[in-house]
Write an enzyme that holds these catalytic residues in place. Structure first.
Site, PDB file in Angstrom:
ATOM      1  N   ASP A  15      13.178   3.497   0.515  1.00  0.00           N
ATOM      2  CA  ASP A  15      11.688   3.670   0.945  1.00  0.00           C
ATOM      3  C   ASP A  15      11.136   3.808  -0.584  1.00  0.00           C
ATOM      4  O   ASP A  15      11.431   3.731  -0.871  1.00  0.00           O
ATOM      5  CB  ASP A  15      11.830   4.528   1.811  1.00  0.00           C
ATOM      6  CG  ASP A  15      10.196   6.028   1.606  1.00  0.00           C
ATOM      7  OD1 ASP A  15       9.503   5.209   2.443  1.00  0.00           O
ATOM      8  OD2 ASP A  15      10.263   7.208   1.465  1.00  0.00           O
ATOM      9  N   ASP A  17       6.932   5.521  -0.399  1.00  0.00           N
ATOM     10  CA  ASP A  17       6.187   6.757  -0.612  1.00  0.00           C
ATOM     11  C   ASP A  17       6.619   7.807  -1.074  1.00  0.00           C
ATOM     12  O   ASP A  17       7.606   8.124   0.311  1.00  0.00           O
ATOM     13  CB  ASP A  17       4.961   6.678  -0.129  1.00  0.00           C
ATOM     14  CG  ASP A  17       4.529   5.394  -0.029  1.00  0.00           C
ATOM     15  OD1 ASP A  17       4.153   4.468   0.648  1.00  0.00           O
ATOM     16  OD2 ASP A  17       3.901   5.220  -1.775  1.00  0.00           O
ATOM     17  N   GLU A  24       2.731  10.286  -3.635  1.00  0.00           N
ATOM     18  CA  GLU A  24       1.369  10.874  -1.968  1.00  0.00           C
ATOM     19  C   GLU A  24      -0.369  11.565  -2.652  1.00  0.00           C
ATOM     20  O   GLU A  24      -0.715  11.830  -2.384  1.00  0.00           O
ATOM     21  CB  GLU A  24       2.497  11.645  -1.311  1.00  0.00           C
ATOM     22  CG  GLU A  24       3.357  11.072  -0.302  1.00  0.00           C
ATOM     23  CD  GLU A  24       2.846  10.039   0.649  1.00  0.00           C
ATOM     24  OE1 GLU A  24       2.878   9.091   1.242  1.00  0.00           O
ATOM     25  OE2 GLU A  24       1.523   9.925   1.350  1.00  0.00           O
ATOM     26  N   THR A 130       4.005   1.493   4.281  1.00  0.00           N
ATOM     27  CA  THR A 130       2.778   1.226   3.097  1.00  0.00           C
ATOM     28  C   THR A 130       2.677   0.047   3.527  1.00  0.00           C
ATOM     29  O   THR A 130       3.393  -0.729   3.721  1.00  0.00           O
ATOM     30  CB  THR A 130       2.726   2.079   1.927  1.00  0.00           C
ATOM     31  OG1 THR A 130       1.310   1.782   0.862  1.00  0.00           O
ATOM     32  CG2 THR A 130       3.111   1.364   0.717  1.00  0.00           C
TER      33      THR A 130
HETATM   34  C1  XBP Z   1       4.694   6.419   3.094  1.00  0.00           C
HETATM   35  C2  XBP Z   1       3.554   6.235   4.189  1.00  0.00           C
HETATM   36  C3  XBP Z   1       2.105   5.432   3.728  1.00  0.00           C
HETATM   37  C4  XBP Z   1       1.901   6.482   2.976  1.00  0.00           C
HETATM   38  C5  XBP Z   1       0.044   6.131   2.445  1.00  0.00           C
HETATM   39  O1  XBP Z   1       4.922   5.574   2.958  1.00  0.00           O
HETATM   40  O2  XBP Z   1       3.472   7.499   5.219  1.00  0.00           O
HETATM   41  O3  XBP Z   1       1.593   6.245   4.926  1.00  0.00           O
HETATM   42  O4  XBP Z   1       1.594   7.730   2.878  1.00  0.00           O
HETATM   43  O5  XBP Z   1       0.200   4.106   3.324  1.00  0.00           O
HETATM   44  P1  XBP Z   1       6.939   5.296   3.052  1.00  0.00           P
HETATM   45  P2  XBP Z   1      -0.529   3.344   2.931  1.00  0.00           P
HETATM   46  O6  XBP Z   1       7.338   5.008   4.556  1.00  0.00           O
HETATM   47  O7  XBP Z   1       7.463   4.187   1.772  1.00  0.00           O
HETATM   48  O8  XBP Z   1       7.197   6.609   3.149  1.00  0.00           O
HETATM   49  O9  XBP Z   1      -2.346   3.943   3.771  1.00  0.00           O
HETATM   50  O10 XBP Z   1      -0.032   2.223   2.710  1.00  0.00           O
HETATM   51  O11 XBP Z   1       0.026   3.521   4.957  1.00  0.00           O
HETATM   52 MG    MG Z   2       8.194   7.824   2.061  1.00  0.00          MG
END
Ligand code: XBP
Ligand code: MG
Length: 250
Positions: A15, A17, A24, A130
């Site tokens: 993963d 973020d 975040e 993301t």
């Molecule tokens: C986390 C998310 C993403 C980010 C924001 O992604 O939910 O939406 O918060 O990025 P991960 P975007 O699956 O890597 O934990 O605005 O590009 O969606």
């Molecule tokens: Mg994540």
């Protein structure tokens, strides 16, 4: 289960973020706020509110969720989807500037474990909500120039119809790798991400962060505060990852 019937570990799926980097609070959140200011909106996502909004994955979906909570009438305006998409594109540009500035370093132990995996010829992949451009920028600026090329499959954002906690992005990555879930292990940081990985049948290691440490992680093979760098008391090594992967198959 006899050792001969254990499926060997062939790939690690990360993963992004909250897992590769703590993006975040100090990355996506200020980027959303910058896009709102740029659009002349008085919307401001402070840390506590953003923590609540993180329950919805996907930036566009998160903006819509915020409108449902705080500006419901806007959802009935013509062209609202286009307006949300434009806000999200502006947010992404602001986020890319932050990433390029080096403001979002990898979490402890991530670069070390990726280097160990590469040295052991394990295959690498990404499964994230993301955007692909956000992933490319983070790998380039926070891991290493050209590092995106280390990952055989980068499943990101709108590549799949349903975002986490749906398993779609992990299923897309497994198909791209042409591997069964049993030959892989996933790294996640959140309950939504864990549900997505487990939904695809993946053994999953969770490393929590300030936004996710109070969530529940039923189904995780282990829950840790971080992977740990060399200086850590017990850095998570590839040998330990292999042991967890084998034990999860018993
Ligand atoms: C986390 C998310 C993403 C980010 C924001 O992604 O939910 O939406 O918060 O990025 P991960 P975007 O699956 O890597 O934990 O605005 O590009 O969606
Ligand atoms: Mg994540």
């Amino acid at each position: 289960m006899p050792a001969s019937s254990v499926t060997p570990l062939q790939a690690l799926i990360f993963d992004v973020d909250g897992t590769l980097a703590d993006t975040e609070r100090d990355g996506h959140r200020p980027a959303f706020n910058a896009a709102f200011r740029q659009a002349g909106l008085d919307w401001h996502w402070d840390e506590p509110l953003y923590g609540e909004l993180l329950a919805v994955t996907g930036g566009k979906e998160r903006i819509r969720h915020y409108l449902e909570r705080c500006h419901r009438a806007l959802l009935d305006e013509p062209g609202i989807d286009t307006r949300i998409a434009a806000l999200h594109q502006a947010k992404t540009q602001a986020y890319l500037v932050l990433v390029a500035s080096g403001a979002l370093p990898l979490r402890p132990g991530v670069a070390r474990l990726i280097a160990e995996a590469r040295a052991a010829s394990l295959r690498l992949a990404i499964a994230t909500t993301t955007t692909a451009e956000n992933v490319a920028a983070l790998l380039e600026h926070s891991l290493a120039p050209g590092a995106a090329g280390w990952f055989e499959a980068i499943g990101a954002g709108d590549m799949v119809p349903a975002k986490k906690p749906a398993p779609d992005i992990y299923q897309w990555v497994l198909k791209k790798l042409d591997l069964p879930a049993a030959a892989c292990l996933a790294f996640e940081d959140s309950d939504n991400g864990l549900r997505a990985a487990c939904g695809a049948g993946l053994t999953t290691v969770v490393t929590t962060n300030a936004y996710t440490c109070r969530q529940t992680f039923d189904g995780a093979c282990v829950v840790l505060p971080e992977l740990g760098d060399d200086a850590a008391t017990q850095p998570v090594t590839l040998a330990q990852i292999r042991a967890w992967h084998s034990a999860a198959q018993v």
